[in-house]
Motif scaffolding. Structure first.
Motif, short mmCIF file in Angstrom:
data_model
loop_
_atom_site.label_atom_id
_atom_site.label_comp_id
_atom_site.label_asym_id
_atom_site.label_seq_id
_atom_site.Cartn_x
_atom_site.Cartn_y
_atom_site.Cartn_z
N ARG A 220 -5.43 6.17 -8.54
CA ARG A 220 -4.73 5.31 -9.25
C ARG A 220 -4.09 4.26 -8.31
NH1 ARG A 220 0.40 8.56 -12.39
NH2 ARG A 220 -0.93 9.87 -13.97
N THR A 221 -3.96 4.72 -7.00
CA THR A 221 -3.51 3.61 -6.27
C THR A 221 -4.66 2.47 -5.96
OG1 THR A 221 -2.24 5.02 -4.93
CG2 THR A 221 -2.71 3.21 -4.00
N LEU A 222 -5.84 3.09 -5.85
CA LEU A 222 -6.85 1.89 -5.89
C LEU A 222 -7.04 1.24 -7.11
CD1 LEU A 222 -9.70 4.44 -4.30
CD2 LEU A 222 -8.49 2.52 -2.95
N ALA A 223 -6.76 1.95 -8.35
CA ALA A 223 -6.76 0.94 -9.43
C ALA A 223 -5.80 -0.04 -9.43
CB ALA A 223 -6.77 2.18 -10.50
N LEU B 196 0.86 -1.12 0.07
CA LEU B 196 -0.08 0.07 -0.01
C LEU B 196 0.83 1.22 0.00
CD1 LEU B 196 -2.77 1.29 0.47
CD2 LEU B 196 -2.61 0.87 2.59
N VAL B 197 1.85 1.27 1.04
CA VAL B 197 2.70 2.43 1.10
C VAL B 197 3.58 2.67 -0.26
CG1 VAL B 197 4.93 3.36 2.07
CG2 VAL B 197 3.07 2.12 3.63
N ASP B 198 4.02 1.44 -0.73
CA ASP B 198 4.67 1.61 -2.11
C ASP B 198 3.85 2.24 -3.13
OD1 ASP B 198 6.97 0.71 -3.94
OD2 ASP B 198 5.55 -0.33 -4.65
N ALA B 199 2.45 1.55 -3.47
CA ALA B 199 1.89 2.40 -4.54
C ALA B 199 1.51 3.70 -4.49
CB ALA B 199 0.43 1.55 -4.53
#
Length: 412
Positions: free
Chosen positions: A405-408, A332-335
């Motif tokens: 973008r992160t969610l996708a 999660l953090v990386d994204a």
């Protein structure tokens, strides 16, 4: 050869740009309804927010907290909201922001509830912390919806209303009553960094009892204020000791203590018989909350014992444990970092924060989390909890893109 997942970034960005004026108007509507806490009469804001979300086509679950529980913590009304969007089988990512906020105070150059936009900044109480992320999270999810893609998983919005009083009747209520159990959490935060740990907080109310007397014959009384002064001096002296206790978490330095409110006495010509003050003791992640509370109580008791005749009552108001760095939130953090750097054009570091937040409640439930949202580089920069709190609208636009973008990616 494995086919890489499709990249929806351009489509998401385009949708957010096309609807950004709507996002700003949504945030203005949220700012224009006060949620001062105290007094914490926040159910009307939740009901209004639910109506706005329904206007976007969302089904909104409303969870009023029983009145007796609300009054017991010193608030007037709380209704928490959940919006669930299932795109397919898979993990659930929750997005949490709080709608309650401290009262505006004095010194504003614009109305604290006007939602005024000046030079690309939206002014108003809670514009930066954290109604901004009601907007960023809502419009990130709307952008996902607009793609019409069958992602692998679900997204939930958790909009809660008691963070200023500790969160136990916000996220704490939702988790205790098993109304939600997400696999990951993103919580309201800052656009230029991902927060992965935060301080804890102990708040206490200390009542110093003396004996009222006429100021002309002070020896017939016991001055509660002089007793309180002795205790306060001892407490503030601890801050010098705390400076030597250093945290190993980047962004967090050392513990500290603050007395934020004091009241007492009845009149100028009366020896005060009672003084009440409230203290806030911030705890770094490495500290043990039980030991911290015992230490503070010990300092108060020792100081009080040096003042003949006074009695002291101590009431714990809040014990919010620190949120420790987690091992399960790396993806999660990386994204968030990668998409943040792509959108903002600069590296997005990770760090801890000296704040305490509701994220600790999700962390205590074993839910990997990160703090990221449409906020400033620093709390100080946005005037959060001070006059002229504001949000740079370009940060709102770009943070919304990062979240979408992160969610996708994580649901791809």
């Amino acid at each position: 050869m494995t086919t890489p997942p499709p990249d929806h970034s351009q489509a998401l960005d385009a949708w957010i740009d096309q609807h950004f004026d709507d996002e700003v108007r949504f945030l203005q509507a949220l700012v224009r309804i006060p949620t001062d806490t105290p007094p914490g009469d926040n159910a009307p804001h939740a009901e209004h927010t639910a109506g706005l979300l329904q206007g976007f086509g969302f089904e909104v679950e409303q969870y009023p907290v029983p009145q007796a529980e609300v009054v017991a913590v010193g608030m007037a009304s709380i209704t928490n909201l959940i919006v669930r969007r299932r795109y397919g089988d898979g993990k659930t990512i929750a997005l949490n922001a709080h709608g309650d906020v401290v009262p505006p105070g004095e010194g504003w150059s614009v109305g604290p509830y006007d939602g005024t936009v000046i030079d690309g900044k939206l002014y108003g109480r809670a514009s930066a912390v954290s109604k901004s992320d009601f907007a960023s999270y809502t419009f990130a999810m709307r952008a996902l919806d607009a793609l019409g893609v069958a992602f692998n998983g679900s997204v939930e919005l958790h909009f809660t209303y008691d963070e200023e009083f500790g969160g136990e009747l916000g996220p704490g209520y939702l988790l205790r009553h098993q109304l939600t159990r997400p696999d990951y959490l993103i919580a309201a935060g800052f656009s230029y960094q991902v927060i992965n740990a935060h301080n804890g907080c102990l708040q206490m109310e200390v009542t110093v009892h003396g004996k009222m007397a006429h100021a002309a014959i002070p020896d017939s009384g016991i001055d509660a204020l002089q007793g309180a002064n002795t205790i306060l001096t001892a407490l503030y002296a601890q801050n010098q000791r705390y400076k030597a206790i250093r945290s190993g978490v980047t962004g967090i330095t050392h513990p500290y203590l603050n007395v934020g409110r004091i009241e007492g006495g009845t009149n100028t010509n009366v020896v005060p018989g009672k003084v009440v003050f409230k203290l806030d003791r911030r705890m770094i992640p490495e500290e043990n909350p039980v030991e911290v509370e015992a230490d503070v109580r010990g300092v108060i008791a020792e100081a009080a014992a040096s003042v003949p005749g006074i009695q002291v009552d101590i009431k714990r108001l809040l014990l919010a444990e620190a949120w420790q760095p987690q091992s399960g939130n790396a993806g999660l953090v990386d994204a968030l970092q990668r998409h943040g750097e792509a959108v903002f054009g600069e590296p997005i570091p990770t760090s801890g924060t000296p704040l305490y937040t509701d994220v600790r409640l999700y962390g205590a439930a074993g839910i990997p989390a990160a703090i990221y949202g449409a906020g400033p580089r620093t709390v100080l920069e946005s005037n959060a909890k001070r006059a002229d709190e504001h949000l740079v609208l370009d940060d709102l636009r770009r943070a919304t893109k990062v979240i979408a973008r992160t969610l996708a990616e994580l649901l791809g």
